[in-house]
Design a protein around this motif. Structure first.
Motif, mmCIF file in Angstrom:
data_model
loop_
_atom_site.group_PDB
_atom_site.id
_atom_site.type_symbol
_atom_site.label_atom_id
_atom_site.label_comp_id
_atom_site.label_asym_id
_atom_site.label_seq_id
_atom_site.Cartn_x
_atom_site.Cartn_y
_atom_site.Cartn_z
ATOM 1 N N THR A 125 6.155 19.592 10.548
ATOM 2 C CA THR A 125 6.375 18.732 9.391
ATOM 3 C C THR A 125 7.179 19.145 8.044
ATOM 4 N N GLU A 126 7.958 18.375 7.677
ATOM 5 C CA GLU A 126 8.617 18.623 6.613
ATOM 6 C C GLU A 126 8.304 17.774 5.480
ATOM 7 N N PRO A 127 8.419 18.232 4.199
ATOM 8 C CA PRO A 127 7.926 17.348 2.874
ATOM 9 C C PRO A 127 7.937 15.826 2.994
ATOM 10 N N HIS A 128 9.009 15.421 3.596
ATOM 11 C CA HIS A 128 9.503 13.915 3.701
ATOM 12 C C HIS A 128 9.071 13.313 4.788
ATOM 13 N N ALA A 129 9.026 13.973 5.970
ATOM 14 C CA ALA A 129 8.561 13.565 7.303
ATOM 15 C C ALA A 129 7.709 14.404 7.962
ATOM 16 N N ASP A 132 7.763 11.391 11.702
ATOM 17 C CA ASP A 132 9.157 10.812 11.751
ATOM 18 C C ASP A 132 9.854 11.966 12.113
ATOM 19 N N ASN A 135 13.805 11.804 11.486
ATOM 20 C CA ASN A 135 14.520 12.025 10.271
ATOM 21 C C ASN A 135 14.258 13.352 9.621
ATOM 22 N N TYR A 136 13.958 14.385 10.533
ATOM 23 C CA TYR A 136 14.066 15.791 9.978
ATOM 24 C C TYR A 136 15.580 16.090 9.325
ATOM 25 N N ARG A 137 15.196 17.161 8.230
ATOM 26 C CA ARG A 137 16.366 17.460 7.620
ATOM 27 C C ARG A 137 16.801 18.978 7.856
ATOM 28 N N THR A 154 6.514 22.211 6.019
ATOM 29 C CA THR A 154 5.314 22.123 5.065
ATOM 30 C C THR A 154 4.206 21.934 6.067
ATOM 31 N N GLU A 208 3.933 26.299 3.053
ATOM 32 C CA GLU A 208 5.131 25.601 2.929
ATOM 33 C C GLU A 208 6.105 26.877 3.223
#
Length: 388
Positions: A125-129, A132, A135-137, A154, A208
């Motif tokens: 998991t990422e802060p924005h995804a 999804d 769409n990992y950054r 995170t 995180e």
């Protein structure tokens, strides 16, 4: 069809149940503040539980997914925090290392997993995804025989205890699902930093993690091609192990409810003598048994990973069922169920995680719905066994 467990499986279940009820359950409350259950982990290492997903050549047991689910189910009846800690050792991250990592990583990490000396964390998991993945950054840049990892993950479990992190990231900035790969990074690597911590209602601590230009050898990229498919294949195991914890939490709450109905009196008789209370037990038991059947069947489909749609269905049902059953257990206990003096309060809080981790209920419903529309035969419908 044989719906019975083997003698070996029954022996494993009984052993873990005895240990959980005698040792883990009495001290479960002490871990609700985020304390990692090292005492329980070391006890399970003695029993070989932490090596269930590790091949025998590395000191493990190499057990099937069903056996692993059975063990997690029993542990969860007594202590959700311990069950989640064990999930990290028998779940996706261990199986990815055992399947894809270079030999020297396997030889160093896997025996340490079995002994309880190496805790593993998976970073997705990422802060924005979250779900999804495409769409990992977080990205790994490859340059010759070295790579640089940069990004943020995170809501990661076991960060403070982990010896190694299995990180899913983009490879060389490639877009979409095709660009997803996996890198292994060990504790102490320069640039690895814990930047935030969160305490959960279930008792766990999440965190995180930032990867600030972490330089690694090329061999640490354990999945470089076809990473998204490999991730989902391995994650189908997680979609059986997560609901096994949900099932155990529901069973634990059900057992506490039976005890309470037999011991608590109202209007001059045990409240278990009231029809309304007996109906609650019947419905709880029905839901638990339906979930058990779905989950065990999904686990049994593993070759080596479970069928994705059977796993999705089992997870959807068991997660939601556990929320219902643990909530009903609190209702049965009345005001006492709302206090920390009774285990049902703790079991209810743990159950709430199930629908969030390992693929949300909404995501899995969409996955199954698409499969139904794509595969439905207008003439013959579905096969009687319901395997699409």
């Amino acid at each position: 069809m044989d719906f019975n467990l083997t003698d070996e499986q029954r022996a494993i279940v009984q052993t873990i149940r005895d240990v959980t009820q005698a040792e883990f359950k009495p001290r479960a409350q002490r871990y609700m503040d985020g304390t990692f259950p090292w005492e329980n982990i070391h006890r399970l290492a003695e029993l070989g539980v932490l090596g269930m997903a590790v091949p025998e050549e590395y000191g493990g047991m190499g057990l099937p997914v069903l056996d692993t689910a059975l063990v997690l189910e029993e542990i969860a009846k007594g202590c959700y925090v311990t069950a989640m800690a064990v999930l990290g050792e028998v779940g996706t991250q261990t199986r990815i290392i055992a399947t894809y990592a270079p030999e020297h990583f396997k030889q160093r990490l896997l025996p340490a997993v079995c002994s309880g000396h190496a805790i593993l964390a998976i970073c997705m998991t990422e802060p924005h995804a979250g779900t999804d993945v495409a769409n990992y950054r977080t990205n790994v840049t490859i340059s010759g025989d070295r790579v640089v990892l940069r990004g943020v993950k995170t809501l990661i479990s076991r960060v403070d205890e982990a010896a190694a992190f299995v990180v899913f990231s983009r490879i060389d900035g490639r877009h979409g699902r095709e660009g997803i790969g996996c890198v292994l990074i060990e504790r102490g690597t320069p640039g690895l930093e814990v930047t935030a911590r969160y305490h959960t209602m279930g008792g766990e601590n999440l965190a995180e993690v930032q990867f600030n230009d972490c330089e690694l050898p090329l061999e640490n990229v354990v999945i470089r091609e076809d990473g998204f498919r490999k991730l989902l294949s391995a994650f189908n195991t997680q979609r059986c192990l997560n609901p096994s914890i949900s099932l155990g939490l529901a069973e634990g709450a059900f057992e506490e409810s039976v005890k309470y109905l037999r011991s608590r009196s109202a209007f001059g008789k045990p409240i278990g003598d009231f029809q309304g209370m007996r109906w609650k037990l019947a419905e709880m038991y029905r839901d638990i048994e339906v979930g058990r059947g779905m989950l065990y069947r999904a686990c049994a489909s593993a070759d080596p990973f479970p069928d994705p749609y059977m796993a999705a269905l089992a997870k959807m049902y068991c997660n939601e069922m556990s929320n219902r059953v643990t909530s009903e257990a609190i209702q049965i206990h009345g005001g006492y169920g709302f206090t920390d003096e009774y285990p049902v309060s703790r079991l209810y809080r743990g159950a709430r995680y199930g629908t969030l981790g390992g693929g949300t209920t909404e995501t899995l419903k969409d996955l199954v719905g698409k499969k139904i529309i794509a595969d439905f035969d207008d003439v013959h419908g579905f096969a009687a066994l319901g395997t699409f």
